[in-house]
Design an enzyme around this catalytic site. Sequence first.
Site, mmCIF file in Angstrom:
data_model
loop_
_atom_site.group_PDB
_atom_site.id
_atom_site.type_symbol
_atom_site.label_atom_id
_atom_site.label_comp_id
_atom_site.label_asym_id
_atom_site.label_seq_id
_atom_site.Cartn_x
_atom_site.Cartn_y
_atom_site.Cartn_z
ATOM 1 N N CYS A 1 0.857 -1.185 0.000
ATOM 2 C CA CYS A 1 0.000 0.000 0.000
ATOM 3 C C CYS A 1 0.894 1.237 0.000
ATOM 4 C CB CYS A 1 -0.842 0.011 1.270
ATOM 5 S SG CYS A 1 -1.660 -1.546 1.620
ATOM 6 N N ARG B 1 1.169 1.618 -5.981
ATOM 7 C CA ARG B 1 1.439 0.645 -4.912
ATOM 8 C C ARG B 1 0.180 -0.113 -4.517
ATOM 9 N NH1 ARG B 1 6.273 2.164 -2.316
ATOM 10 N NH2 ARG B 1 5.681 1.028 -0.446
ATOM 11 N N TRP C 1 -3.585 -2.064 -1.332
ATOM 12 C CA TRP C 1 -3.581 -3.330 -2.077
ATOM 13 C C TRP C 1 -3.835 -4.389 -1.012
ATOM 14 C CZ3 TRP C 1 -0.523 -7.862 -2.038
ATOM 15 C CH2 TRP C 1 -0.753 -8.731 -3.110
ATOM 16 N N ASN D 1 1.308 0.225 5.922
ATOM 17 C CA ASN D 1 1.757 -0.592 4.792
ATOM 18 C C ASN D 1 2.572 -1.725 5.377
ATOM 19 O OD1 ASN D 1 2.429 -1.575 2.232
ATOM 20 N ND2 ASN D 1 4.330 -0.390 2.194
ATOM 21 N N GLY D 2 2.271 -2.953 4.957
ATOM 22 C CA GLY D 2 3.038 -4.095 5.452
ATOM 23 C C GLY D 2 2.118 -5.227 5.845
ATOM 24 N N GLU E 1 7.411 -14.671 -20.225
ATOM 25 C CA GLU E 1 7.071 -13.250 -20.094
ATOM 26 C C GLU E 1 5.813 -12.937 -20.899
ATOM 27 O OE1 GLU E 1 7.544 -10.926 -18.260
ATOM 28 O OE2 GLU E 1 6.877 -9.169 -19.377
ATOM 29 N N LYS F 1 2.361 -11.410 -19.367
ATOM 30 C CA LYS F 1 1.783 -10.163 -19.874
ATOM 31 C C LYS F 1 0.328 -10.334 -20.254
ATOM 32 C CE LYS F 1 4.435 -7.944 -19.549
ATOM 33 N NZ LYS F 1 4.624 -7.727 -18.122
ATOM 34 N N GLU G 1 -1.975 -11.173 -17.023
ATOM 35 C CA GLU G 1 -2.128 -10.159 -15.963
ATOM 36 C C GLU G 1 -3.001 -8.989 -16.411
ATOM 37 O OE1 GLU G 1 1.304 -7.924 -14.613
ATOM 38 O OE2 GLU G 1 2.310 -8.216 -16.507
ATOM 39 N N HIS H 1 4.497 -34.269 -21.932
ATOM 40 C CA HIS H 1 4.541 -35.086 -20.702
ATOM 41 C C HIS H 1 3.386 -34.768 -19.768
ATOM 42 C CE1 HIS H 1 8.440 -36.680 -21.846
ATOM 43 N NE2 HIS H 1 8.783 -35.453 -22.196
ATOM 44 N N LYS I 1 1.759 -1.991 -8.827
ATOM 45 C CA LYS I 1 2.979 -1.826 -9.620
ATOM 46 C C LYS I 1 4.215 -2.249 -8.841
ATOM 47 C CE LYS I 1 5.407 -0.511 -13.131
ATOM 48 N NZ LYS I 1 5.399 -1.380 -14.318
HETATM 49 C C1 AGP Z 1 5.112 -7.023 -14.333
HETATM 50 O O1 AGP Z 1 4.232 -6.956 -15.460
HETATM 51 C C2 AGP Z 1 4.380 -7.368 -13.082
HETATM 52 N N1 AGP Z 1 3.465 -6.333 -12.782
HETATM 53 C C3 AGP Z 1 5.233 -7.821 -11.934
HETATM 54 O O2 AGP Z 1 5.513 -9.156 -12.217
HETATM 55 C C4 AGP Z 1 6.583 -7.114 -11.679
HETATM 56 O O3 AGP Z 1 7.473 -7.385 -12.730
HETATM 57 C C5 AGP Z 1 7.183 -7.699 -10.395
HETATM 58 O O4 AGP Z 1 6.311 -7.392 -9.338
HETATM 59 C C6 AGP Z 1 8.577 -7.148 -10.078
HETATM 60 O O5 AGP Z 1 8.502 -5.766 -9.889
HETATM 61 P P1 AGP Z 1 9.879 -4.919 -9.845
HETATM 62 O O6 AGP Z 1 10.518 -5.085 -11.191
HETATM 63 O O7 AGP Z 1 9.452 -3.518 -9.551
HETATM 64 O O8 AGP Z 1 10.733 -5.513 -8.757
#
Ligand code: AGP
Length: 608
Positions: free
Chosen positions: A2, A27, A76, A100-101, A481, A485, A488, A504, A603
């Site tokens: 958060c 955040r 969050w 936050n935490g 990756e 993408k 998510e 398998h 993020k």
């Molecule tokens: C990326 O699309 C994601 N939102 C997430 O996996 C992100 O890459 C991951 O949380 C790592 O974040 P950072 O690069 O800020 O450490």
Amino acid sequence: MCGIIGYCGNEDSVVRLIDGLKALEYRGYDSAGVSLFAEDGILTVKASGRIANIDTRLADEHSGVHAECGIGHTRWATTGKPNDINSHPHNSGKVSIVHNGIIENYKELKRACEQQGVVFASETDSEVIAALINLKYTETGDVMQSLRWTMAQLTGSYAVAALFADREKHVFAFRHDNPLIAAATADGNYLASDFAAVSKYTDRYYLPEDGDIVEMTADYIKFFDADGNEKQIEPVVVTDMNRADGKQGYPHYMLKEIHEVPRAIRDTCKDHIYENLPTFDKELTEKLAGAGRIYIIACGTALNAGKLGKTYFEKYAGIPVSCETASEFRYFPPILNENDRFIFISQSGETADTAASLRMVKARGLYTIAVVNTPNSTIAREADNVIYTRAGTETAVASTKAYNAQASLLFILALGAALEKGTVSEETAAALADKLVNQLPEAVETILADTEKIKALSEKYCTAHSCFFIGRGPDFYLAEESSLKLKEISYIHCEAYAAGELKHGTIALIEPDVPVISIISGDKIRSKTINNAAEVKAREAKVLMVTDRDTDEAEHTADDVYVIHCPDSDLFHICAAVFFQLFAYHTALGKGWDVDKPRNLAKSVTVE
Ligand code: AGP
């Protein structure tokens, strides 16, 4: 994770708090709220949904309120659903807090509070913090003692800002293993989860340490150590800052940031090319060249970029590389040796699992390198050496340009280590660096110009409830990756599979029209992956082949072929990632989802 903020000053604290929360929204954005010192005590307004909801409610229901001091929170959800009652601030008696935490022992603390008559409204761990502080404050009337006592009860990570109803125009804060900064500006003082919340007002901030207590008013910011003694902290002066620069005419941050990939690659790498050769700090390249093993540790997209880095270090510098998921590594590290080197990759520089892994490695006296996109971030500050990607501010939660920048930096860093080690010639290194910085961005521009075709492919292939990505070696790393993408932001269940492993078991899930994206580059494994594509095609999957050359091999193994011409097969993945970023973007948009702020995400994940 958060975002928390506190403000004391002569300006309208509603405006300042909301403004700061918007800068912290990356955040987490499940819910938001503020607590203010209003005329008749602490006023708390909070609700699920975006920060704008709070702004609206304050305007509609409390338009007359004027406060010069308060705290705010954007959430969050970790403990408790993202609803009104679980949103912050949380109040107990005279105390209002934002947190936050994660408090790991909150359930036993909650029971202890209930035995003393506390009635809880929410499901959260954070409300327990407010109750503990209030219980001790009611007993002692001493703010510092109630905060210190509360910290001693807590197990876990926390950054907390608190108001006391009878300590008007004061904000108190404390932290443990969670980011918190303080900043003095021309028109008020701030506490915040990170510098982003105040960067428009000042170029410096203070960093309280774990266990410190901060006392803030409009006139001063004081720091007290674990023994209650006031302490002086030197400010951190910010000389290098990613400034938020808006959407610049694009409909979404994500699309803007995808279009910034060519610049991100150039800006990231150009500072590390001198007289046409990859050039880095001598200590850095010597440490890497002398490594027994390199560990690349990260989360999510950053980890996926790190896996491409493995390919580069092993091919060009002949150094074995292990890529580790930070959340696993911090608790289950492999056997580490003193000549191992550790690269921590993070766009935000605040990811809790990556930061914790860094601290664990540093505690063993081992050499740590950070590859970070955000200057002055926790990971950038704490590593022995830091190299910045220069992707600029990345606002969309789904990381795009940072991934391309991270992989590009790892490519040129691997060449730097290889030159130091003597495993590549200067001629080879210069040629590859030229391809990376001057030719690769142009290849990316070609893909960007093809967005309508990519959109059409997304409409054709992303209609099912699931989607498979297959590849071998670095193609598999790109598949991982690309799968992340798409899932998510489109919420389609996607899986990346090593192409040879699909048969398998998982191939049982392949049925008519299930989309399978086969990623094929280079010569070494081309025929093998094509065979794997034929295996799923034989089971009536719908196959899209993304490859690095024109081919007639696709006739029996793909319904569509998308060819990406790239200056070097080792750079294909950095380039092709842009295809998959656009593929995901158009898919999510077509489904009507919020591509910049997908559900459940944030993020920067600053909790475990
Ligand atoms: C990326 O699309 C994601 N939102 C997430 O996996 C992100 O890459 C991951 O949380 C790592 O974040 P950072 O690069 O800020 O450490």
